[in-house]
Design an enzyme around this catalytic site. Structure first.
Site, mmCIF file in Angstrom:
data_model
loop_
_atom_site.group_PDB
_atom_site.id
_atom_site.type_symbol
_atom_site.label_atom_id
_atom_site.label_comp_id
_atom_site.label_asym_id
_atom_site.label_seq_id
_atom_site.Cartn_x
_atom_site.Cartn_y
_atom_site.Cartn_z
ATOM 1 N N HIS A 1 -2.999 2.417 -5.677
ATOM 2 C CA HIS A 1 -3.662 1.133 -5.477
ATOM 3 C C HIS A 1 -3.784 0.359 -6.785
ATOM 4 C CE1 HIS A 1 -4.898 -0.208 -1.563
ATOM 5 N NE2 HIS A 1 -5.885 -0.909 -2.053
ATOM 6 N N TYR B 1 -9.529 -10.519 -7.135
ATOM 7 C CA TYR B 1 -8.565 -10.596 -8.226
ATOM 8 C C TYR B 1 -8.766 -11.834 -9.085
ATOM 9 C CZ TYR B 1 -6.503 -6.855 -5.563
ATOM 10 O OH TYR B 1 -6.317 -5.680 -4.901
ATOM 11 N N ARG C 1 0.844 -1.196 0.000
ATOM 12 C CA ARG C 1 0.000 0.000 0.000
ATOM 13 C C ARG C 1 0.881 1.248 0.000
ATOM 14 N NH1 ARG C 1 -2.013 -3.564 3.992
ATOM 15 N NH2 ARG C 1 -4.120 -4.343 3.568
ATOM 16 N N ARG D 1 -1.009 -1.955 -6.975
ATOM 17 C CA ARG D 1 -1.266 -3.087 -6.069
ATOM 18 C C ARG D 1 -2.226 -4.072 -6.748
ATOM 19 N NH1 ARG D 1 -1.401 -4.462 -0.476
ATOM 20 N NH2 ARG D 1 -3.448 -4.991 0.373
ATOM 21 N N HIS E 1 -3.892 -9.069 3.333
ATOM 22 C CA HIS E 1 -5.336 -9.089 3.539
ATOM 23 C C HIS E 1 -5.686 -9.958 4.745
ATOM 24 C CE1 HIS E 1 -6.256 -8.078 -0.954
ATOM 25 N NE2 HIS E 1 -6.084 -7.011 -0.222
ATOM 26 N N LYS F 1 -2.235 -2.523 7.856
ATOM 27 C CA LYS F 1 -3.418 -2.111 8.602
ATOM 28 C C LYS F 1 -3.455 -2.809 9.954
ATOM 29 C CE LYS F 1 -6.498 -0.902 4.774
ATOM 30 N NZ LYS F 1 -7.809 -1.168 4.140
#
Length: 300
Positions: free
Chosen positions: A246, A281, A149, A249, A272, A173
């Site tokens: 992004h 994806y 990110r 990414r 994730h 995150k």
């Protein structure tokens, strides 16, 4: 307690107790301020289900996206559940608030050939030795190679890079740390930047910083500069004006899956929490495969 004061207390709780990222806290605060503006200067106990439904209806009339409505509904539920736990209210008005279904929007993805052309052009620019060009080339190579990110890239320190193993330690995150790999082109670009470009910009700073990537004045680079760089370089490749980091990414994840990478491996690389997030994806890969089939097969 009035609604606005309760919302600020909740934002403080998210930041200090639940330790959510600053961006997430800002999003919650923004949603709850919008709620306060909708219902007026009232106490938190005066907000009922109809108030919440009216708030979301107003957002719909403004043309807010379904994803925004869903996020705001989720913010309201979290807020009022916390308020009930804290005994600011006796009844949670959000329990019967229906979340608008999110529309599935496939992410913007560059083609492999498009990325090759973009990165070859950046490498040619960096060959002249300009510090900014060296930095920009390294940023683009690393974002695409690692799928990290933009906040993770901006937060990188020199000690987070292992150039021998071509890995970077990033803080994602929820303050979750992971190690991501990158390839030889990214390693070469980072090496050129750190040895030839970074010292030039670092000399402009009033005090030293451990950051990998620096701005024009020698301080840690900010997300806005990276957004501007990606929009300028990747935008023409994908035919979009508002493309951001992004998209690199998304492109990295899609190309990994196209190349046969395991879905769980891609989940680990991207950081994730849920495999379901990574599965978007697979839809991108399937649509790209279908488009190729329709163009190439005589009986398509």
């Amino acid at each position: 307690m009035d609604l606005s004061a309760a919302a600020e207390a909740f934002a403080t709780h998210l930041a200090t107790v639940r330790r959510l990222s600053p961006a997430t806290v800002r999003a919650y605060r923004s949603d709850l301020r919008d709620l306060a503006a909708s219902v007026g200067d009232v106490s938190i106990a005066q907000v009922d289900l109809e108030s919440l439904r009216d708030w979301l209806w107003k957002a719909t009339q403004r043309g807010d996206a379904r994803s925004t409505l869903a996020r705001r509904a989720a913010a309201a539920r979290s807020f009022f559940a916390w308020a009930k736990d804290e005994e600011f209210i006796s009844v949670d008005p959000s329990l019967r608030l229906v979340t608008p279904k999110r529309g599935r929007t496939l992410p913007t993805v560059a083609s492999r050939e498009g990325m090759r052309v973009l990165l070859d052009a950046q490498r040619a620019l960096a060959a002249a030795g300009d510090p900014t060009d060296l930095r920009d080339h390294a940023i683009l190579e690393l974002l695409y190679a690692s799928g990290m990110r933009v906040s993770e890239l901006c937060g990188l320190d020199i000690d987070d890079l292992d150039q021998d193993r071509a890995t970077a330690r990033v803080l994602g995150k929820g303050s979750k740390e992971r190690v991501v790999p990158y390839g030889r082109p990214a390693r070469d670009a980072i090496s050129a930047w750190t040895t030839r470009g970074r010292p030039v910009l670092a000399a402009r700073a009033a005090s030293a910083t451990p950051a990998v990537f620096l701005g024009a004045r020698g301080g840690r680079i900010g997300p806005r500069l990276v957004y501007t760089l990606v929009a300028r370089t990747l935008g023409p490749v994908v035919g979009a004006d508002n493309v951001g980091p992004h998209a690199l990414r998304h492109s990295a994840a899609t190309h990994l899956l196209d190349g046969g990478a395991d879905l769980r491996a891609v989940q680990e690389i991207l950081g994730h929490a849920s495999l379901g997030t990574t599965q978007i994806y697979t839809h991108v890969s399937a649509e790209r495969l279908t488009a190729t089939y329709r163009l190439a097969h005589p009986r398509a």
